[in-house]
Write a protein that holds these residues in place. Sequence first.
Motif, PDB file in Angstrom:
ATOM      1  N   THR A 181      -4.204 -14.207 -12.001  1.00  0.00           N
ATOM      2  CA  THR A 181      -3.359 -13.025 -12.029  1.00  0.00           C
ATOM      3  C   THR A 181      -3.712 -12.185 -13.241  1.00  0.00           C
ATOM      4  N   GLY A 182      -3.019 -11.079 -13.415  1.00  0.00           N
ATOM      5  CA  GLY A 182      -3.270 -10.189 -14.552  1.00  0.00           C
ATOM      6  C   GLY A 182      -2.571  -8.863 -14.318  1.00  0.00           C
ATOM      7  N   GLN A 183      -2.884  -7.875 -15.144  1.00  0.00           N
ATOM      8  CA  GLN A 183      -2.291  -6.557 -14.991  1.00  0.00           C
ATOM      9  C   GLN A 183      -2.899  -5.837 -13.788  1.00  0.00           C
ATOM     10  N   THR A 184      -2.098  -5.035 -13.114  1.00  0.00           N
ATOM     11  CA  THR A 184      -2.516  -4.340 -11.896  1.00  0.00           C
ATOM     12  C   THR A 184      -3.696  -3.406 -12.124  1.00  0.00           C
ATOM     13  N   TRP A 185      -3.707  -2.698 -13.233  1.00  0.00           N
ATOM     14  CA  TRP A 185      -4.587  -1.535 -13.419  1.00  0.00           C
ATOM     15  C   TRP A 185      -5.961  -1.959 -13.878  1.00  0.00           C
ATOM     16  N   TRP A 186      -7.008  -1.274 -13.408  1.00  0.00           N
ATOM     17  CA  TRP A 186      -8.380  -1.677 -13.709  1.00  0.00           C
ATOM     18  C   TRP A 186      -9.322  -0.480 -13.638  1.00  0.00           C
ATOM     19  N   THR A 187     -10.547  -0.719 -14.137  1.00  0.00           N
ATOM     20  CA  THR A 187     -11.665   0.217 -13.998  1.00  0.00           C
ATOM     21  C   THR A 187     -12.835  -0.562 -13.415  1.00  0.00           C
ATOM     22  N   LEU A 188     -13.443  -0.027 -12.361  1.00  0.00           N
ATOM     23  CA  LEU A 188     -14.561  -0.680 -11.686  1.00  0.00           C
ATOM     24  C   LEU A 188     -15.803   0.198 -11.742  1.00  0.00           C
ATOM     25  N   ASP A 189     -16.976  -0.426 -11.594  1.00  0.00           N
ATOM     26  CA  ASP A 189     -18.178   0.327 -11.274  1.00  0.00           C
ATOM     27  C   ASP A 189     -18.413   0.215  -9.768  1.00  0.00           C
TER      28      ASP A 189
END
Length: 306
Positions: A181-189
């Motif tokens: 699990t973790g925080q919802t928000w992310w940055t992807l390539d």
Amino acid sequence: MKKAYLIMAHKNPRQLQRLVARLNDGHSGFFIHIDIKVDIAPFKEALKEFGNAICFIKRFDSKWGSYGTIEPFIEGLREVRKSAVGYERIMLISGQDYPIKSNEEMDEFFRSSPHSVFLNYFPIPNHQKWPGRDRGGLYRVDKYYFGSKKGELFRSRALNFLATYLPFLRRKMPNGMKPYTGQTWWTLDDYAMNYILDYHDQHPEYFRFHRHTFVADELYVQMIVGNSKDQRLLNSIENSERRFTIWHDERDAHPKFLRAEDIDAIMASDDFFARKFDDNIDSEIFDLIDERILLKNTAEAERVMV
């Protein structure tokens, strides 16, 4: 750098307009989900000035805690992949986020960073975060969750009680996966985006499992990544979502609404965005961020030129 922003919103069209205005650098795209329970017309009116930079994606019931929070970002990723633009970074944010780094600072960071994916994830159980009866957070994956309404909660409790005595009713992790699990928000390539979408498409049982997971948006991407053996993906990740938040207690479901009094802490942060904000609670904080962070370099440059 070409960035795609997946924005999940359900309130405050004026605040969303200000968010997009600050991020609109001329080569970014905005893929916006408006919760199906609210009137979309005020949002379209507020954002019409941005023209083709805006794409309103298919709408879902994205109430907090439900699997309906997964569907918008999967749909948004599909729209990004279909686009001919070729976005280099895809960033999931909410309509109640606000940038605390300028577009130029974010671009420079991405160009120089050894990582191209920013995602907070960790295995559960985590007994430090969820002690005692929470069993380290395992309730998120081994208990049924149907929703927060009275009848839905009764259904969840009844089925979880029966599963205690009837093994065939117990929830089983799909594909032998371990829970993360973790925080919802992310940055992807784009590589991570394609990896996640391909897994989603090839494993429909994985999505079905999360239909009854509590706060599934904090597990969906994290479990795909945490169970991956793909070294290209894993080597690209910095284990941080880079979102500034203040929690009264780390076990709280929601962070503090940020106010003018928090500007010094925000200014000291290395994160991309802060959250969360509500212009009906405190609108001054936006002006302070603009003045002291986002527009500071522009104002200094103008003074030098004069």
